[in-house]
Scaffold this active site. Structure first.
Site, PDB file in Angstrom:
ATOM      1  N   LYS A  27     -14.767  54.047  30.045  1.00 14.76           N
ATOM      2  CA  LYS A  27     -13.311  53.805  30.111  1.00 14.76           C
ATOM      3  C   LYS A  27     -12.782  53.392  28.732  1.00 14.76           C
ATOM      4  CE  LYS A  27     -11.746  49.671  31.722  1.00 14.76           C
ATOM      5  NZ  LYS A  27     -10.864  49.032  30.748  1.00 14.76           N
ATOM      6  N   ASN A  28     -13.474  52.445  28.114  1.00 16.22           N
ATOM      7  CA  ASN A  28     -12.929  51.884  26.884  1.00 16.22           C
ATOM      8  C   ASN A  28     -13.152  52.760  25.655  1.00 16.22           C
ATOM      9  OD1 ASN A  28     -11.927  49.811  28.350  1.00 16.22           O
ATOM     10  ND2 ASN A  28     -13.535  48.338  27.820  1.00 16.22           N
ATOM     11  N   CYS A 122      -5.832  42.840  32.747  1.00 12.17           N
ATOM     12  CA  CYS A 122      -6.582  41.815  33.462  1.00 12.17           C
ATOM     13  C   CYS A 122      -6.191  40.416  33.006  1.00 12.17           C
ATOM     14  CB  CYS A 122      -8.080  42.014  33.213  1.00 12.17           C
ATOM     15  SG  CYS A 122      -8.708  43.470  34.021  1.00 12.17           S
ATOM     16  N   ARG A 127      -4.166  36.593  25.748  1.00 15.87           N
ATOM     17  CA  ARG A 127      -4.133  37.932  25.174  1.00 15.87           C
ATOM     18  C   ARG A 127      -2.850  38.222  24.373  1.00 15.87           C
ATOM     19  NH1 ARG A 127      -6.858  42.126  29.329  1.00 15.87           N
ATOM     20  NH2 ARG A 127      -7.918  42.864  27.480  1.00 15.87           N
ATOM     21  N   ASP A 317     -17.773  41.374  28.792  1.00 15.99           N
ATOM     22  CA  ASP A 317     -17.565  42.148  30.026  1.00 15.99           C
ATOM     23  C   ASP A 317     -18.765  42.068  30.977  1.00 15.99           C
ATOM     24  OD1 ASP A 317     -15.079  42.892  29.214  1.00 15.99           O
ATOM     25  OD2 ASP A 317     -15.655  44.861  28.484  1.00 15.99           O
ATOM     26  N   ARG A 410      -9.734  50.446  38.759  1.00 12.65           N
ATOM     27  CA  ARG A 410      -9.238  50.701  37.394  1.00 12.65           C
ATOM     28  C   ARG A 410     -10.366  51.144  36.485  1.00 12.65           C
ATOM     29  NH1 ARG A 410      -6.337  46.331  34.098  1.00 12.65           N
ATOM     30  NH2 ARG A 410      -6.891  47.934  32.605  1.00 12.65           N
TER      31      ARG A 410
HETATM   32  C1  EPZ Z   1     -11.302  45.078  24.669  1.00 15.98           C
HETATM   33  O1  EPZ Z   1     -10.141  44.316  24.954  1.00 15.98           O
HETATM   34  C2  EPZ Z   1     -11.718  45.700  25.977  1.00 15.98           C
HETATM   35  N1  EPZ Z   1     -10.638  46.542  26.455  1.00 15.98           N
HETATM   36  C3  EPZ Z   1     -12.046  44.594  26.974  1.00 15.98           C
HETATM   37  O2  EPZ Z   1     -12.493  45.187  28.177  1.00 15.98           O
HETATM   38  C4  EPZ Z   1     -13.151  43.705  26.400  1.00 15.98           C
HETATM   39  O3  EPZ Z   1     -13.363  42.629  27.270  1.00 15.98           O
HETATM   40  C5  EPZ Z   1     -12.718  43.173  25.035  1.00 15.98           C
HETATM   41  O4  EPZ Z   1     -12.349  44.265  24.161  1.00 15.98           O
HETATM   42  C6  EPZ Z   1     -13.805  42.370  24.321  1.00 15.98           C
HETATM   43  O5  EPZ Z   1     -14.944  43.149  24.200  1.00 15.98           O
HETATM   44  C7  EPZ Z   1     -10.525  47.791  25.990  1.00 15.98           C
HETATM   45  O6  EPZ Z   1     -11.288  48.266  25.166  1.00 15.98           O
HETATM   46  C8  EPZ Z   1      -9.432  48.614  26.553  1.00 15.98           C
HETATM   47  P1  EPZ Z   1      -9.906  41.897  21.936  1.00 15.98           P
HETATM   48  P2  EPZ Z   1      -9.194  43.803  23.802  1.00 15.98           P
HETATM   49  O7  EPZ Z   1      -8.596  42.208  21.281  1.00 15.98           O
HETATM   50  O8  EPZ Z   1      -9.254  44.718  22.641  1.00 15.98           O
HETATM   51  C9  EPZ Z   1      -7.682  37.768  21.036  1.00 15.98           C
HETATM   52  C10 EPZ Z   1     -12.353  45.722  30.410  1.00 15.98           C
HETATM   53  O9  EPZ Z   1     -12.651  45.070  31.410  1.00 15.98           O
HETATM   54  N2  EPZ Z   1      -6.542  38.454  20.395  1.00 15.98           N
HETATM   55  O10 EPZ Z   1     -11.162  42.290  21.249  1.00 15.98           O
HETATM   56  O11 EPZ Z   1      -7.891  43.502  24.418  1.00 15.98           O
HETATM   57  C11 EPZ Z   1      -7.822  37.997  22.534  1.00 15.98           C
HETATM   58  O12 EPZ Z   1      -6.901  37.209  23.259  1.00 15.98           O
HETATM   59  C12 EPZ Z   1     -11.623  45.051  29.300  1.00 15.98           C
HETATM   60  O13 EPZ Z   1     -12.620  46.911  30.278  1.00 15.98           O
HETATM   61  C13 EPZ Z   1      -5.567  37.711  19.764  1.00 15.98           C
HETATM   62  O14 EPZ Z   1      -5.621  36.480  19.715  1.00 15.98           O
HETATM   63  O15 EPZ Z   1      -9.900  42.480  23.397  1.00 15.98           O
HETATM   64  C14 EPZ Z   1      -9.268  37.639  22.760  1.00 15.98           C
HETATM   65  O16 EPZ Z   1      -9.405  36.255  22.873  1.00 15.98           O
HETATM   66  C15 EPZ Z   1     -11.205  43.662  29.672  1.00 15.98           C
HETATM   67  N3  EPZ Z   1      -4.533  38.377  19.157  1.00 15.98           N
HETATM   68  C16 EPZ Z   1      -9.947  38.108  21.465  1.00 15.98           C
HETATM   69  O17 EPZ Z   1      -8.878  38.292  20.538  1.00 15.98           O
HETATM   70  C17 EPZ Z   1      -4.431  39.736  19.172  1.00 15.98           C
HETATM   71  O18 EPZ Z   1      -3.450  40.266  18.603  1.00 15.98           O
HETATM   72  C18 EPZ Z   1     -10.702  39.408  21.541  1.00 15.98           C
HETATM   73  O19 EPZ Z   1      -9.921  40.358  22.267  1.00 15.98           O
HETATM   74  C19 EPZ Z   1      -5.444  40.481  19.805  1.00 15.98           C
HETATM   75  C20 EPZ Z   1      -6.497  39.821  20.425  1.00 15.98           C
END
Ligand code: EPZ
Length: 431
Positions: A27-28, A122, A127, A317, A410
């Protein structure tokens, strides 16, 4: 939306699932490539696309942007971008799926403006999207937030290459977004402290085949030379196997299978989980694209502590499935979630099932095993925990009901049929 639930009969003492389970496409990995289609003059053919609910959201976003998505077979599509236009991102779809934010990079790079609502998805933490907004500013865009929407505009016509150091933290979707923004930007973009997930490498490899100039895939620094629109020239995007689905089935197999073969997967993407489980005493046999696992040694499994980490560390995850594993092992372990501040909220439900878990704060939990879980009614709060609840329900005795299975749908294709095929008693019921 129809309210559907799973009714699952726990395996109790008879933990003997067996057979083969085929892993779906990731998916990702496929979602960012779908967003990257905006960078293409012609379109993209893609295969091994999972049949998941997030695809419906992508279709809604595509409709607003003039992109056509033609189904070629069960798991392949042609994304036709000949009539792509800028516009407002579909509100409903964006609010249901965090990954909608990845469209911002290619749309701004190609059209210079974009309106979108705060992305949803989610509920696993706050986020925010500050990294995206700061990065776009560095590349010459301005933004304002009004009427609960972000209005972003590029000064001049084109985004400008920039040096972006992600100093606050490493983000998967921010890395993907700025790779795509850099592909059409003027000049060179250097991204530092980026994510190195296999999904990102897969995206870069495909974009490079189609004319992009991105160096450094799989390292913390990426260098992107901006250029013209990409052309697929017949190159097909072959999606990689879903490593999180693979890991979830591996954990299920370690707990509940007398003999399980997980096929069409890439064990290399799951080194940390495989090493952890092997050290714990799980029988695992690896092939190039399969993993065999059984629970024959389950009485002797050893505990371990887990700290989630960006790739290649232990994936957030898989935090909820591994915590369930730890409830079934004699001894005490610490689970430390370091990526999302709301991702241990589900432990209360496991405690109600009979697990012995002490939550120290939002990020740390001590698990004491081995405990006998009893089936109950559960509300899956997100994709991964939804599936972890399926594992817990199978491990448990008696019946469990899992609500909110929209989340599971999803991210997991046809999950109940695949589980039934290995002997699980799981049924989808429409309320
Ligand atoms: C990706 O989410 C994945 N989603 C998530 O999978 C996965 O859990 C996550 O990476 C971590 O591996 C997709 O690829 C579509 P991040 P993402 O930005 O990119 C903070 C699933 O179940 N942050 O790496 O949204 C954020 O809040 C999903 O398939 C900021 O603070 O995660 C988090 O604490 C759930 N500011 C950390 O960074 C920002 O502008 C890492 O999140 C962006 C992120």
């Amino acid at each position: 939306m129809e309210k559907e639930k799973f009714i699952i009969q726990g395996l109790g003492k008879e933990k003997s699932l067996s057979g083969k389970i085929k892993i779906s496409g990731s998916k990702n990995a496929v979602l960012p490539v779908m967003a990257a289609s905006v960078l293409f003059e012609d379109g993209i053919k893609m295969t091994n696309v999972p049949l998941i609910k997030d695809l419906d959201r992508i279709k809604e976003i595509y409709e607003g942007l003039g992109i056509k998505m033609d189904k070629l077979s069960n798991d392949s599509y042609f994304i036709n971008t000949k009539k792509v236009r800028s516009g407002e991102m579909d509100e409903k779809a964006s609010k249901m799926m965090r990954a909608s934010i990845i469209f911002a990079g290619p749309i701004l790079a190609r059209f210079g403006e974009l309106v979108f609502p705060h992305p949803g998805g989610c509920v696993i933490g706050a986020r925010p999207i500050d990294l995206f907004l700061e990065g776009f500013e560095k590349m010459g865009a301005t933004w304002e937030h009004k009427n609960e929407k972000y209005y972003i505009k590029v000064k001049g016509k084109k985004l400008k290459g920039a040096n972006i150091f992600f100093k606050k933290l490493i983000s998967v979707t921010a890395t993907e977004t700025f790779i795509m923004a850099g592909v059409l930007a003027e000049g060179k973009t250097v991204l530092s402290n980026v994510a190195m997930e296999p999904e990102i490498i897969s995206l870069i490899d495909y974009l490079n085949k189609c004319g992009a100039k991105i160096k450094g895939a799989g390292t913390p620094v990426l260098e992107i030379k901006g250029g013209d629109l990409l052309k697929s020239n017949g190159f097909v995007y072959e999606n990689i196997p879903d490593r999180i689905e693979t890991g979830s089935f591996l954990i299920l197999g370690a707990l509940c299978a007398s003999d399980l073969e997980i096929c069409n997967c890439d064990p290399f993407h799951l080194e940390v989980l495989i090493e952890t489980l092997k050290d714990s005493g799980v029988n695992i046999e690896l092939g190039k694209n399969y993993i065999k696992v059984n629970n024959k040694n389950k009485e002797n499994y050893k505990t371990f502590d887990i700290k989630t980490h960006e790739y290649p560390g232990f994936p957030t995850d898989l935090q909820s499935p591994i915590l369930i594993y730890l409830t079934q092992v004699n001894g005490e372990s610490l689970v430390f979630e370091t990526i999302f501040e709301g991702r241990l909220n589900y432990v209360d439900d496991l405690i109600k099932m009979g697990a012995d878990i002490k939550l120290w704060d939002a990020l740390r939990a001590t698990v004491k095993g081995k405990t006998y879980l009893k089936g109950r009614e559960l509300d899956g709060p997100d994709i991964r925990t939804g599936f972890a609840f399926v594992i817990a329900a199978l491990v448990a005795e008696n019946e469990s009901i899992i609500n909110n299975i929209y989340y599971i749908d999803r991210g997991y294709e046809n999950i109940e049929n695949r589980l039934q095929a290995i002997g699980a008693n799981i049924e989808r019921v429409i309320n």
